[in-house]
Design an enzyme around this catalytic site. Structure first.
Site, PDB file in Angstrom:
ATOM      1  N   HIS A 287       0.839  -1.195   0.000  1.00 44.99           N
ATOM      2  CA  HIS A 287       0.000   0.000   0.000  1.00 44.99           C
ATOM      3  C   HIS A 287       0.875   1.245   0.000  1.00 44.99           C
ATOM      4  CE1 HIS A 287       0.697   0.926   4.343  1.00 44.99           C
ATOM      5  NE2 HIS A 287       0.805  -0.390   4.451  1.00 44.99           N
TER       6      HIS A 287
ATOM      7  N   ASP B  92      -0.613   4.268   0.761  1.00 46.41           N
ATOM      8  CA  ASP B  92      -1.179   5.225   1.707  1.00 46.41           C
ATOM      9  C   ASP B  92      -0.406   5.175   3.020  1.00 46.41           C
ATOM     10  OD1 ASP B  92      -2.450   2.618   2.128  1.00 46.41           O
ATOM     11  OD2 ASP B  92      -3.707   3.617   3.611  1.00 46.41           O
TER      12      ASP B  92
ATOM     13  N   ASP C 238       6.783   1.985   6.417  1.00 49.57           N
ATOM     14  CA  ASP C 238       5.418   1.440   6.346  1.00 49.57           C
ATOM     15  C   ASP C 238       4.597   2.182   5.305  1.00 49.57           C
ATOM     16  OD1 ASP C 238       3.133   0.015   6.885  1.00 49.57           O
ATOM     17  OD2 ASP C 238       2.685   1.048   8.755  1.00 49.57           O
TER      18      ASP C 238
ATOM     19  N   GLU D 247      -5.040   0.812   3.205  1.00 50.30           N
ATOM     20  CA  GLU D 247      -4.668  -0.180   4.215  1.00 50.30           C
ATOM     21  C   GLU D 247      -4.600   0.437   5.604  1.00 50.30           C
ATOM     22  OE1 GLU D 247      -2.161  -2.799   6.719  1.00 50.30           O
ATOM     23  OE2 GLU D 247      -1.868  -0.700   6.184  1.00 50.30           O
ATOM     24  N   GLU D 248      -4.213   1.712   5.651  1.00 48.97           N
ATOM     25  CA  GLU D 248      -4.072   2.371   6.943  1.00 48.97           C
ATOM     26  C   GLU D 248      -5.403   2.876   7.497  1.00 48.97           C
ATOM     27  OE1 GLU D 248      -1.579   2.067   8.595  1.00 48.97           O
ATOM     28  OE2 GLU D 248       0.252   2.105   7.392  1.00 48.97           O
TER      29      GLU D 248
ATOM     30  N   GLU E  58       5.187  -5.640   4.053  1.00 53.75           N
ATOM     31  CA  GLU E  58       5.047  -4.943   5.334  1.00 53.75           C
ATOM     32  C   GLU E  58       6.349  -5.035   6.142  1.00 53.75           C
ATOM     33  OE1 GLU E  58       2.782  -3.090   6.558  1.00 53.75           O
ATOM     34  OE2 GLU E  58       0.930  -3.519   5.480  1.00 53.75           O
TER      35      GLU E  58
ATOM     36  N   HIS F 132       4.843   4.799  11.843  1.00 50.74           N
ATOM     37  CA  HIS F 132       3.792   5.620  12.445  1.00 50.74           C
ATOM     38  C   HIS F 132       4.331   6.647  13.434  1.00 50.74           C
ATOM     39  CE1 HIS F 132       0.182   2.714  11.526  1.00 50.74           C
ATOM     40  NE2 HIS F 132       1.086   2.717  10.548  1.00 50.74           N
TER      41      HIS F 132
END
Length: 397
Positions: A73, A75, A106, A140-141, A169, A366
């Protein structure tokens, strides 16, 4: 653009502010990387009621033979307090051998490395001995409603089939090469509403405080272990994440209380059986042990997450051995096979083909100042290229 260089690929992706649900230019940048390599690139927008529209990308090279998919992903989560970053979150600045930016690990870093690995493989070998595809999504997030699950459905209806998938991932806790994810625990969230009777805090005999019942029910869910784990999975774990009444007054007994929980369950359970166990515990606690003494049973109702994540375990020996062997050949150590951690879009892919996960070190994902070591980008690219070579060789045997 030299797409064999993972640093250049990642810089281009980080500079795209693709905070969910915005595409932010990331899929356009990826198209510019893949098209010159011969990939046929398709972009689509998926929609659903009460959710943002999401742009996704599917690219394929080759039309026959064994088919390997790379999934991920573009995003990313919001940056939080941008002033707290020592380097701008969408500038891809390099300092002390690390590249800074939201999505660095990520998981734009994993995508950047796999593009570089595919480019190096094609440059070295020419034609693929099969087919290689990228399935890249944009939510995905967030709720994962209009991303992987719908893109898989779309491409399957178009006749696409896959023999194996690698999700990029960030699976490594401390150093690159230590962990491959070969499965994931299931996940369900629940919202319990406990009903009481509103009243004055000085006259409790005229009211019924729902927080007493809420505490009873929460304790019943957390006190007794669900199991001791299995050979492949850690013990099932339930966490109460919130108990709230929304009551701002200090002298008012609230009319209702809400308890929120999430459970991560192993392969001893299904979504249905773990739900039933939870209801059994709640019903028993509601009838007995009231914290107030002699009171009627606790009155409650429960709502569940609409789409639970189901537990799965990949047992494809060729896929796992190809990846584990690639890791060992590059870093010199055999990786651990694990099912720990949260959920990922692998939970959707497992319904179409065997799937494993392997990517960068996830320590800064994150976080403010998310970053990746440049050396890790090169190492992961080498692992991915070796994996492509090994998987196609093994898939033909």
């Amino acid at each position: 653009m030299n797409v064999t260089d993972p640093k250049a690929n990642l810089a281009a992706l980080i500079k795209c502010p693709s905070v969910t649900p915005a595409e932010g230019g990331a899929l356009g940048a990826l198209t510019e990387m893949l098209s010159p390599l011969g990939f046929k690139v398709e972009r689509s927008t998926e929609t659903d009621e009460n959710t943002p529209d999401i742009e996704n990308l599917y690219a394929r090279l080759g039309g026959e033979g064994p088919h390997l998919m790379f999934a991920g992903h573009t995003d990313v989560v919001p940056v939080g307090d941008e002033a707290a970053w020592t380097h701008p979150p969408f500038a891809a600045e390099i300092a002390d051998g690390q590249m800074y930016g939201r999505g660095a690990v990520d998981m734009k870093g994993g995508i950047a490395c796999f593009v570089a690995a595919a480019a190096r493989y094609i440059e070295k070998h020419g034609k693929l001995p099969g087919s290689l595809s990228f399935l890249i999504t944009g939510d995905e997030e967030a709720d994962a409603v209009n991303g992987t699950i719908k893109l898989l459905e779309r491409m399957a209806k178009a006749g696409e089939t896959w023999d194996a998938c690698l999700v990029g991932e960030p699976t490594n806790p401390d150093k690159l090469g230590e962990m491959i994810k070969i499965g994931r625990r299931g996940s369900i969230s629940g919202w319990i509403t406990v009903f009481g009777t509103q009243g004055h805090a000085a006259y409790p005999h005229l009211a019924d405080n729902p927080l007493r019942g809420a505490v009873q029910l929460a304790n019943a869910l957390m006190e007794v272990p669900f199991d001791q784990g299995t050979d492949e999975f850690p013990p099932t774990n339930l966490e109460v994440t919130s108990i709230d009444t929304g009551n701002a007054a200090t002298n008012v007994i609230p009319a209702a209380a809400k308890v929120v929980f999430n459970i991560r369950f192993n392969d001893l359970w299904t979504a249905d059986s773990v739900k039933q166990e939870i209801i059994t515990r709640l019903d028993k606690a509601a009838r007995t042990g009231n914290l107030r003494g002699e009171r009627p049973p606790v009155r409650y109702e429960i709502a569940w997450s609409i789409r639970p994540s189901h537990v799965f375990l990949t047992r494809d020996d060729k896929l796992i051995s190809s990846l584990a062997g690639a890791v060992e050949s590059v870093v010199g150590e055999r990786p651990k096979l694990s099912t720990t951690g949260g959920t990922s879009d692998a939970r959707f892919i497992k319904d179409y083909c065997p799937v494993v996960e392997f990517g960068l070190v996830g320590q800064t994902m994150h976080m403010v100042d998310e970053r990746v070591a440049l050396a890790d980008l090169e190492t992961l690219t080498q692992i991915y290229e070796t994996f492509i070579e090994r998987w196609f060789a093994d898939a033909r045997t």
